[in-house]
Design an enzyme around this catalytic site. Sequence first.
Site, PDB file in Angstrom:
ATOM      1  CB  SER A 101      -1.219   0.038   1.135  1.00 34.07           C
ATOM      2  OG  SER A 101      -0.345  -0.216   2.270  1.00 34.07           O
ATOM      3  CD  GLU A 108       0.438   7.493   5.418  1.00 30.83           C
ATOM      4  OE1 GLU A 108       0.487   6.300   6.034  1.00 30.83           O
ATOM      5  OE2 GLU A 108       0.946   8.355   6.104  1.00 30.83           O
ATOM      6  CB  ALA A 121      -5.056  15.742  14.506  1.00 29.43           C
ATOM      7  NE  ARG A 132      -2.794  10.924  20.620  1.00 28.65           N
ATOM      8  CZ  ARG A 132      -1.678  11.354  21.446  1.00 28.65           C
ATOM      9  NH1 ARG A 132      -1.800  11.213  22.823  1.00 28.65           N
ATOM     10  NH2 ARG A 132      -0.485  11.805  21.015  1.00 28.65           N
ATOM     11  N   GLY A 133      -4.058  10.879  16.646  1.00 30.71           N
ATOM     12  CA  GLY A 133      -3.529  12.043  15.891  1.00 30.71           C
ATOM     13  C   GLY A 133      -3.017  13.067  17.068  1.00 30.71           C
ATOM     14  CG  ASP A 134       0.396  13.800  17.426  1.00 24.59           C
ATOM     15  OD1 ASP A 134       0.337  13.435  18.573  1.00 24.59           O
ATOM     16  OD2 ASP A 134       1.201  13.169  16.519  1.00 24.59           O
ATOM     17  CE1 TYR A 140       3.645   5.903  16.556  1.00 21.94           C
ATOM     18  CE2 TYR A 140       1.812   4.697  17.391  1.00 21.94           C
ATOM     19  CZ  TYR A 140       2.336   5.613  16.703  1.00 21.94           C
ATOM     20  OH  TYR A 140       1.317   6.543  16.263  1.00 21.94           O
ATOM     21  CG  HIS A 160       3.321   7.348  20.799  1.00 22.79           C
ATOM     22  ND1 HIS A 160       3.083   8.507  21.549  1.00 22.79           N
ATOM     23  CD2 HIS A 160       2.960   7.813  19.608  1.00 22.79           C
ATOM     24  CE1 HIS A 160       2.433   9.309  21.025  1.00 22.79           C
ATOM     25  NE2 HIS A 160       2.317   8.859  19.830  1.00 22.79           N
ATOM     26  CD  GLN A 179       5.998   6.976  12.793  1.00 25.06           C
ATOM     27  OE1 GLN A 179       6.187   6.868  11.412  1.00 25.06           O
ATOM     28  NE2 GLN A 179       5.371   7.787  13.463  1.00 25.06           N
ATOM     29  CG  PHE A 220       8.949  13.642  10.224  1.00 29.19           C
ATOM     30  CD1 PHE A 220       7.973  14.455  10.862  1.00 29.19           C
ATOM     31  CD2 PHE A 220       8.665  12.377   9.916  1.00 29.19           C
ATOM     32  CE1 PHE A 220       6.438  14.053  10.795  1.00 29.19           C
ATOM     33  CE2 PHE A 220       7.187  11.757   9.970  1.00 29.19           C
ATOM     34  CZ  PHE A 220       6.333  12.645  10.360  1.00 29.19           C
ATOM     35  CG  HIS A 272       1.513   1.739   4.714  1.00 26.07           C
ATOM     36  ND1 HIS A 272       0.328   1.965   3.897  1.00 26.07           N
ATOM     37  CD2 HIS A 272       1.688   3.012   5.074  1.00 26.07           C
ATOM     38  CE1 HIS A 272       0.004   3.188   4.178  1.00 26.07           C
ATOM     39  NE2 HIS A 272       0.742   3.778   4.769  1.00 26.07           N
TER      40      HIS A 272
HETATM   41  P1  FAD Z   1      -2.776   5.930  20.491  1.00 23.78           P
HETATM   42  O1  FAD Z   1      -2.651   4.571  20.213  1.00 23.78           O
HETATM   43  O2  FAD Z   1      -3.931   6.380  21.015  1.00 23.78           O
HETATM   44  O3  FAD Z   1      -1.808   6.175  21.458  1.00 23.78           O
HETATM   45  C1  FAD Z   1      -1.060   7.545  21.863  1.00 23.78           C
HETATM   46  C2  FAD Z   1      -0.216   7.513  22.962  1.00 23.78           C
HETATM   47  O4  FAD Z   1      -1.272   7.499  24.150  1.00 23.78           O
HETATM   48  C3  FAD Z   1       0.705   6.419  23.124  1.00 23.78           C
HETATM   49  O5  FAD Z   1       1.708   7.026  23.812  1.00 23.78           O
HETATM   50  C4  FAD Z   1      -0.002   5.389  23.985  1.00 23.78           C
HETATM   51  O6  FAD Z   1       1.064   4.506  24.831  1.00 23.78           O
HETATM   52  C5  FAD Z   1      -0.821   6.182  24.825  1.00 23.78           C
HETATM   53  N1  FAD Z   1      -1.892   5.564  25.121  1.00 23.78           N
HETATM   54  C6  FAD Z   1      -2.904   4.775  24.227  1.00 23.78           C
HETATM   55  N2  FAD Z   1      -4.143   4.497  24.478  1.00 23.78           N
HETATM   56  C7  FAD Z   1      -4.099   4.978  25.995  1.00 23.78           C
HETATM   57  C8  FAD Z   1      -4.960   5.086  26.916  1.00 23.78           C
HETATM   58  N3  FAD Z   1      -6.184   4.384  26.858  1.00 23.78           N
HETATM   59  N4  FAD Z   1      -4.836   5.569  28.551  1.00 23.78           N
HETATM   60  C9  FAD Z   1      -3.379   6.187  28.390  1.00 23.78           C
HETATM   61  N5  FAD Z   1      -2.574   6.349  27.299  1.00 23.78           N
HETATM   62  C10 FAD Z   1      -3.017   5.704  26.180  1.00 23.78           C
HETATM   63  N6  FAD Z   1      -1.381  11.643  12.586  1.00 23.78           N
HETATM   64  C11 FAD Z   1      -2.358  12.305  12.006  1.00 23.78           C
HETATM   65  O7  FAD Z   1      -2.777  13.355  12.812  1.00 23.78           O
HETATM   66  N7  FAD Z   1      -2.947  12.075  10.884  1.00 23.78           N
HETATM   67  C12 FAD Z   1      -2.714  11.056  10.063  1.00 23.78           C
HETATM   68  O8  FAD Z   1      -3.475  10.674   9.066  1.00 23.78           O
HETATM   69  C13 FAD Z   1      -1.901  10.035  10.684  1.00 23.78           C
HETATM   70  N8  FAD Z   1      -1.477   8.955  10.107  1.00 23.78           N
HETATM   71  C14 FAD Z   1      -0.621   8.034  10.699  1.00 23.78           C
HETATM   72  C15 FAD Z   1      -0.286   6.633   9.956  1.00 23.78           C
HETATM   73  C16 FAD Z   1       0.520   5.975  10.585  1.00 23.78           C
HETATM   74  C17 FAD Z   1       0.502   4.561   9.926  1.00 23.78           C
HETATM   75  C18 FAD Z   1       1.145   6.191  11.815  1.00 23.78           C
HETATM   76  C19 FAD Z   1       2.197   5.164  12.498  1.00 23.78           C
HETATM   77  C20 FAD Z   1       0.989   7.334  12.717  1.00 23.78           C
HETATM   78  C21 FAD Z   1       0.159   8.461  11.853  1.00 23.78           C
HETATM   79  N9  FAD Z   1      -0.159   9.580  12.461  1.00 23.78           N
HETATM   80  C22 FAD Z   1      -1.021  10.479  11.825  1.00 23.78           C
HETATM   81  C23 FAD Z   1       0.490   9.927  13.860  1.00 23.78           C
HETATM   82  C24 FAD Z   1      -0.300   9.635  14.942  1.00 23.78           C
HETATM   83  O9  FAD Z   1      -1.484  10.171  15.039  1.00 23.78           O
HETATM   84  C25 FAD Z   1       0.362  10.022  16.267  1.00 23.78           C
HETATM   85  O10 FAD Z   1       1.567   9.184  16.245  1.00 23.78           O
HETATM   86  C26 FAD Z   1      -0.331  10.156  17.499  1.00 23.78           C
HETATM   87  O11 FAD Z   1       0.521  10.962  18.360  1.00 23.78           O
HETATM   88  C27 FAD Z   1      -0.700   8.810  18.080  1.00 23.78           C
HETATM   89  O12 FAD Z   1      -1.626   8.192  17.369  1.00 23.78           O
HETATM   90  P2  FAD Z   1      -2.067   6.898  17.734  1.00 23.78           P
HETATM   91  O13 FAD Z   1      -3.436   6.743  16.959  1.00 23.78           O
HETATM   92  O14 FAD Z   1      -0.838   5.941  17.650  1.00 23.78           O
HETATM   93  O15 FAD Z   1      -2.587   6.892  19.248  1.00 23.78           O
END
Ligand code: FAD
Length: 280
Positions: free
Chosen positions: A8, A10, A44, A99-101, A139, A143, A170, A210, A260
């Site tokens: 895939s 991106e 996000a 989740r996003g940032d 990750y 992360h 990642q 980055f 990917h």
């Molecule tokens: P989560 O899985 O929610 O984790 C975030 C952090 O919180 C981690 O440190 C985790 O250990 C902690 N955590 C998770 N769940 C909990 C909980 N229930 N309680 C307490 N702590 C918790 N970003 C964008 O904005 N747009 C995109 O399109 C985008 N695409 C991406 C695609 C890929 C393949 C990857 C790997 C990353 C992408 N990102 C994108 C970046 C990503 O949004 C960031 O890395 C963000 O900081 C974490 O998202 P996540 O979904 O992994 O979060």
Amino acid sequence: MNSTRTLSFEFFPTRSEEGRAKLAVTRRQLRQFSPQFFSCTFGAGGSTRSGTLQTVTDIMQEGMPAAPHLACIGARRHELLEILDGYKALGIKHLVALRGDIPSGVGLSTADGLHYANELVEFIRKEYGDWFHIEVAAYPEFHPQSRSAEDDLRHFVRKCEAGADSAITQYFYNADAYFHFVDEVQARGVDIPIVPGIMPIAGFSKLARFSDMCGAEIPRWLRLKLQSYADDSASVKALGLDVVTELCDTLLAGGAPGLHFYTLNQAGLCSTVCQRLGLG
Ligand code: FAD
């Protein structure tokens, strides 16, 4: 690619009509490798909401499966539902749930919002059943905001238990980190495919910045070698292609379920790596 493995690519949404047309050319070039889907990132807080929709609409109109990314942080539930309803109406069946940032300085209401990706996966499953194939992020080098490696592994497992079908990692340049991560989560009962995310090396300084931000390690030997090439971009690219091709080879030989590619909207380096891997 072996028929059980996925490929895939991106992209990120473009801002202009010219960018949109260029991206269509990039996609045409990458289609020769018969990818399973093209994905498109989502800013996000909804900053690229219409751009992501436009890009996935373009992809679907070209007859390719599209996988929009969706980030829950800063979004209200009704906004997520609007977006997801729109994707369902377009016939989209594949999502990357994150989740996003939130960009710093952007104040957003999270009154009824979702805070982590596991909550988003749960929400999508509750509202749409099995309509969507849901990818989540993984990750291998952990992360950057996680309190500990163990904590991050636990949170990854929660996303899988919430109903993720597969994961994309990642990027990383150390294959052992990937294999170790897969072993660790499999030992915790996870059996979904975890597809390595591959970042081709186009230059040093942007990649280094980055990588520092997202917690991806550039091994010291590679960092120093890339740095020593300074403005010699041909040497940077040549070394990058060797390193990334070898990484992909090692990952596939070790059982990775696919690749990917983070294309940064460019076909060139990804195409060369795919050709060298014999995927074309
Ligand atoms: P989560 O899985 O929610 O984790 C975030 C952090 O919180 C981690 O440190 C985790 O250990 C902690 N955590 C998770 N769940 C909990 C909980 N229930 N309680 C307490 N702590 C918790 N970003 C964008 O904005 N747009 C995109 O399109 C985008 N695409 C991406 C695609 C890929 C393949 C990857 C790997 C990353 C992408 N990102 C994108 C970046 C990503 O949004 C960031 O890395 C963000 O900081 C974490 O998202 P996540 O979904 O992994 O979060």
